[in-house]
Motif scaffolding. Structure first.
Motif, PDB file in Angstrom:
ATOM      1  N   GLN A 148     -15.206  -1.596 -14.186  1.00 55.58           N
ATOM      2  CA  GLN A 148     -15.036  -2.426 -15.511  1.00 55.58           C
ATOM      3  C   GLN A 148     -14.487  -3.938 -15.259  1.00 55.58           C
ATOM      4  O   GLN A 148     -15.176  -4.730 -15.897  1.00 55.58           O
ATOM      5  CB  GLN A 148     -13.965  -1.665 -16.350  1.00 55.58           C
ATOM      6  CG  GLN A 148     -13.787  -2.324 -17.840  1.00 55.58           C
ATOM      7  CD  GLN A 148     -12.812  -1.567 -18.729  1.00 55.58           C
ATOM      8  OE1 GLN A 148     -12.104  -0.656 -18.092  1.00 55.58           O
ATOM      9  NE2 GLN A 148     -12.764  -1.817 -20.108  1.00 55.58           N
ATOM     10  N   TYR A 149     -13.685  -4.271 -14.365  1.00 52.21           N
ATOM     11  CA  TYR A 149     -13.158  -5.463 -14.345  1.00 52.21           C
ATOM     12  C   TYR A 149     -14.400  -6.271 -13.628  1.00 52.21           C
ATOM     13  O   TYR A 149     -14.433  -7.221 -14.262  1.00 52.21           O
ATOM     14  CB  TYR A 149     -12.122  -5.531 -13.388  1.00 52.21           C
ATOM     15  CG  TYR A 149     -11.525  -7.002 -13.401  1.00 52.21           C
ATOM     16  CD1 TYR A 149     -10.669  -7.699 -14.326  1.00 52.21           C
ATOM     17  CD2 TYR A 149     -11.613  -7.640 -12.046  1.00 52.21           C
ATOM     18  CE1 TYR A 149     -10.039  -8.782 -14.138  1.00 52.21           C
ATOM     19  CE2 TYR A 149     -11.018  -8.928 -12.202  1.00 52.21           C
ATOM     20  CZ  TYR A 149     -10.269  -9.459 -13.068  1.00 52.21           C
ATOM     21  OH  TYR A 149      -9.904 -10.975 -12.867  1.00 52.21           O
ATOM     22  N   ARG A 150     -15.172  -5.752 -12.607  1.00 55.29           N
ATOM     23  CA  ARG A 150     -16.243  -6.386 -11.943  1.00 55.29           C
ATOM     24  C   ARG A 150     -17.418  -6.775 -13.180  1.00 55.29           C
ATOM     25  O   ARG A 150     -17.903  -7.978 -12.927  1.00 55.29           O
ATOM     26  CB  ARG A 150     -16.895  -5.658 -10.916  1.00 55.29           C
ATOM     27  CG  ARG A 150     -17.935  -6.424  -9.997  1.00 55.29           C
ATOM     28  CD  ARG A 150     -18.516  -5.531  -9.127  1.00 55.29           C
ATOM     29  NE  ARG A 150     -17.798  -4.299  -8.450  1.00 55.29           N
ATOM     30  CZ  ARG A 150     -17.740  -3.198  -8.805  1.00 55.29           C
ATOM     31  NH1 ARG A 150     -18.666  -2.475  -9.663  1.00 55.29           N
ATOM     32  NH2 ARG A 150     -16.894  -2.162  -8.168  1.00 55.29           N
ATOM     33  N   SER A 151     -17.744  -5.859 -13.820  1.00 51.39           N
ATOM     34  CA  SER A 151     -18.627  -6.131 -14.795  1.00 51.39           C
ATOM     35  C   SER A 151     -18.416  -7.276 -15.867  1.00 51.39           C
ATOM     36  O   SER A 151     -19.347  -7.923 -16.152  1.00 51.39           O
ATOM     37  CB  SER A 151     -18.802  -4.835 -15.664  1.00 51.39           C
ATOM     38  OG  SER A 151     -19.550  -5.084 -16.813  1.00 51.39           O
ATOM     39  N   LYS A 152     -16.776  -7.126 -15.950  1.00 56.59           N
ATOM     40  CA  LYS A 152     -16.506  -8.234 -17.094  1.00 56.59           C
ATOM     41  C   LYS A 152     -16.550  -9.648 -16.389  1.00 56.59           C
ATOM     42  O   LYS A 152     -17.136 -10.723 -17.037  1.00 56.59           O
ATOM     43  CB  LYS A 152     -14.796  -8.050 -17.436  1.00 56.59           C
ATOM     44  CG  LYS A 152     -14.536  -8.903 -18.426  1.00 56.59           C
ATOM     45  CD  LYS A 152     -13.244  -8.487 -18.874  1.00 56.59           C
ATOM     46  CE  LYS A 152     -12.211  -8.180 -17.720  1.00 56.59           C
ATOM     47  NZ  LYS A 152     -10.733  -7.635 -18.399  1.00 56.59           N
ATOM     48  N   ILE A 153     -16.244  -9.702 -15.196  1.00 54.31           N
ATOM     49  CA  ILE A 153     -16.153 -11.160 -14.510  1.00 54.31           C
ATOM     50  C   ILE A 153     -17.684 -11.667 -14.264  1.00 54.31           C
ATOM     51  O   ILE A 153     -18.057 -12.659 -14.301  1.00 54.31           O
ATOM     52  CB  ILE A 153     -15.444 -10.868 -13.134  1.00 54.31           C
ATOM     53  CG1 ILE A 153     -13.881 -10.629 -13.252  1.00 54.31           C
ATOM     54  CG2 ILE A 153     -15.622 -12.252 -12.162  1.00 54.31           C
ATOM     55  CD1 ILE A 153     -13.214 -11.657 -14.271  1.00 54.31           C
TER      56      ILE A 153
END
Length: 266
Positions: free
Chosen positions: A194-199
């Motif tokens: 989720q964090y990777r997608s956001k970044i």
């Protein structure tokens, strides 16, 4: 007589744009690329892979077959490794440093005797705003640019008595092919999905809506024409303010970034 300027990584991005601008302005431009025959340019292009020691060692002799004196070296070659710190292998990180840091340092050292002997010249290195601060998913890229800042700060003192000027340009996000050409860490850890997608969405939006790189090119031209330039030249809208906030009010800077990242959460 117009100066002779060597620009590494002149086949794309900032390197190609500044090389064309300087050529149009009448400078004697020498560009480098790993595959110079694959691109047609109006200036001289020589083969160089700054991640290959043999390529660097043979480059100086080839360069001085084409020129008698080098006035300005613009260190521009490099690449962007995208990846969260835990997901990026040490081997990938080493390759990032081998090009962005060690390759730049090795080429510079190869040419230092010529600058020192002639008692004149400029060494201008294209760093990044991420060499002065950093963002997630750019740990090794930012670290390599931080390392360049430290190396060239020291070199600036050491070359001062030889009238060789050392400067850095630290661009913010501008419209180039840096994201399209980026290498991505191969490992993916589910906890970071989720964090990777956001970044990634944040980065794509940042560079997708970035301004044209004209201010960076104008800064490089000004540095070439300035007799005694200062060391650091951050370029981009709001760069001085962002750096000041980071230095004097880091929590404000951090919270602002987190707020921007969270605009792209699912």
């Amino acid at each position: 007589m117009k100066q002779t300027i060597l620009i590494t990584g002149a086949s794309s991005g900032f390197g190609l744009i500044i090389a064309n601008r300087l050529h149009e302005n009448g400078y004697n431009v020498i560009g480098t690329s790993r595959n110079p025959k694959q691109i047609k340019v109006p200036f001289t292009m020589l083969p160089l892979d700054i991640a290959d020691d043999n390529s660097i060692k043979g480059f100086r002799n080839e360069l001085f077959k084409h020129i008698s004196k080098l006035d300005v070296l613009i260190n521009n070659a490099g690449f962007y490794l995208s990846g969260l710190a835990e997901e990026t292998s040490i081997e990938e990180g080493k390759r990032q440093f081998e090009t962005n840091f060690w390759g730049t340092v090795k080429l510079t050292k190869e040419l230092l005797p010529d600058f020192r002997k002639q008692r004149s010249g400029k060494i201008i290195t294209v760093g990044s705003i991420m060499g002065l601060l950093n963002f997630p998913s750019a740990s090794y890229y930012g670290a390599s640019k931080h390392a360049l800042e430290g190396f060239f700060k020291s070199l600036r003192f050491e070359l001062n008595e030889f009238n060789v000027k050392v400067a850095m340009v630290e661009p913010m996000g501008f419209k180039t092919n840096i994201i399209n050409n980026a290498l991505k860490a191969e490992i993916k850890i589910d906890d970071y999905n989720q964090y990777r997608s956001k970044i990634e969405r944040f980065a794509n939006d940042l560079f997708g809506n970035a301004p044209e790189p004209t201010p960076v090119i104008d800064t490089l031209v000004k540095l070439i024409e300035t007799k005694d330039p200062k060391f650091s030249h951050p370029v981009g809208k709001g760069a001085p303010l962002i750096l000041a906030i980071q230095h004097f009010a880091y929590k404000v800077f951090e919270n602002s970034l987190i707020k921007n990242f969270n605009r792209f959460k699912d």
